[in-house]
Enzyme design. Sequence first.
Site, short mmCIF file in Angstrom:
data_model
loop_
_atom_site.label_atom_id
_atom_site.label_comp_id
_atom_site.label_asym_id
_atom_site.label_seq_id
_atom_site.Cartn_x
_atom_site.Cartn_y
_atom_site.Cartn_z
N GLU A 101 -0.24 -2.95 -19.49
CA GLU A 101 0.04 -2.23 -18.25
C GLU A 101 0.82 -0.95 -18.52
OE1 GLU A 101 -0.38 -1.20 -14.67
OE2 GLU A 101 -0.96 -3.27 -15.00
N ASP A 132 -2.67 4.82 -12.23
CA ASP A 132 -3.17 3.46 -12.03
C ASP A 132 -3.79 2.98 -13.34
OD1 ASP A 132 -3.65 1.09 -10.80
OD2 ASP A 132 -5.27 1.77 -9.52
#
Length: 630
Positions: A439, A401
């Site tokens: 990301e 994550d």
Amino acid sequence: MCGDSLLWIPSWAQDAIWPGFVTAVDEYDGGLMLNLDVTHRVLMQTTVYAHMKTIAMCRDAQFRDNVVKSLLGSVVLTRYNKKTYRIDDVLFDLNPMSTFRYGERDITYVEYYKQQYSIDIHDHQQPLLLNRQERKVANKETPQELSICLVPELCYLTGLTDDMRKDYKVMRDIATYTRITPNQRLMAMQKFCENVNQNEAARNLLASWGLELKTTPKVMSGRQLQIENITSGGGTVGSAGPNADFTRQVTNNPMLEIVHLRKWLLVYTQRDERTASAFMDCVKRTCKLLGMEIVQPQIEILPQDNTQLYIQALRTRIQPGTQIVLIICPTSRDDRYAAIKRLLCTEVPIPSQVVNARTLANDKRNRSIVLMILLQMNCKLGGTLWSVNIPLKETMICGIDTYHEGVKRTNSVSAFVGSLDASFTHWYSRATIQERKEELLNGMCVSLEKTLQAYRRRNCTLPQKIIIFRDGVADSMMNVCEEYEIPQLEAACKNIAPDYTPKITFIVVQKRIITRLFSMSGDGLGNAPAGSVLDHTVTRRYKYDFFLVAQAVKMGTVTPTHYIVLRDDAQFSPDILQRLSYKMCYMYYNWTGTIRVPACCQYAHKLAYLVGQSVKRMPAEALNDKLFYL
């Protein structure tokens, strides 16, 4: 989001909830469908202009910095067109008298709003707000950035403030409007479809495409996975029950693997001496239930609540061999908490537990609170609480994550968590700090290498199968994830050994979705029970995916989790991956029940959040084999 009316909340008349809908049209296995859900936006009656005025009155010296800090990343609503915008910057060098190109001439913002909306702007010297939007342009691969300037006078703040979140009555009032039942949700969605069909322009537009909008939801048959058995210490096995809540079994039986507390440090202030004494008395009574031996701690009493005193005491009073530090703080303060965690995660690496004295002041709940603290401490020391049967051999399960700071201009943090044992109860965790809003995990290669090395040290062999649950990937990033991240994993395996080629299964976990699953009964609609799986009709036509409801929800409407299998070298059957995903939702040691995502994803989320929010540095390697971030 669109809405026509305001719902006023009686206990805080300054704010309101704006109801609306969120829609998406896509091609699914069952054909072209409308994905529709009810949503709400908390709308304050405070304009950004009034908010800026308040900041100017409180801290005039640092006005600009405080305005940017409080507004950056927040979402505002403009009532003249009922649209929301994210604030990406505050332009102090522009004001409503500045001009922009409108058609074939330059026009001021004052003139524009008077001409378009008959709105008078009163303060001509206020700065403007900047919103950046990316829009796709035909025949161009890269989207074009579009900048929009907004006037603070006309922008209303949305969302919940920290004070509102801390106010139980406010949150309870909000819940009465936002936590609607499945039947209420269906009625609202049917009303939306009826309104569209009754609108002649919308009806004609759909007809021109050969489409019609049905007002009834899609009825499908799902599957129900079996309820899991929970194994505690002493070989005790019990069913989690239909609500997937096994609190009683966990709190009435010894933990699965216990780390006895032989040497630890307790820090508190003089004002909390009675609280600390009551806490220790409760610890002595409670630890016997869990099978945990806890000796009297080394105690450090601080004269006052001062961050530097905490840091100084922790630097000087932690002795060699100390297993854990427990700090009782008088109040909740982010700066103090961050300073303590930064020191104990990097400079003096040792597991720590920070407790708010107010939490321990509730005599009625004191036993249950202390019980949960002891469970957390055992995890942070390297122990385990319970397990479920996962019959996979030579397999490592991982979770990934990423944390992004929404307001402050800081770096992002990615976290990688991998299992180390056959029962999937011990984990190796590593965080990597990367560029802001990045990301893609550039540190994934090193993180997987470190995890594989830790696995080999523990098992004297490498896993033959690696199952990775990747959280937080949007649909737009799916191809990049498949083409960029998975090759990094293969490269990491080659770095461990040139001939090491494990079978990789890569699953994307999406929890921010608008799909809703209901169960049908004689009384109408209800929430889908825990363990419900749907893998047809509303799944993506060109994807290998399924929806899973892992939690039992009594209030409001349950939201399923969307799993997308991007790669499966091991060629697991869909049933195995679905059952594994559900089993992993039982394994999060911070909650005695199931959670929405696999435990490894939640562990990665907790680690990334701690490092990104408080520590701001990579934690010491000595802590990586413990769940120090719970």
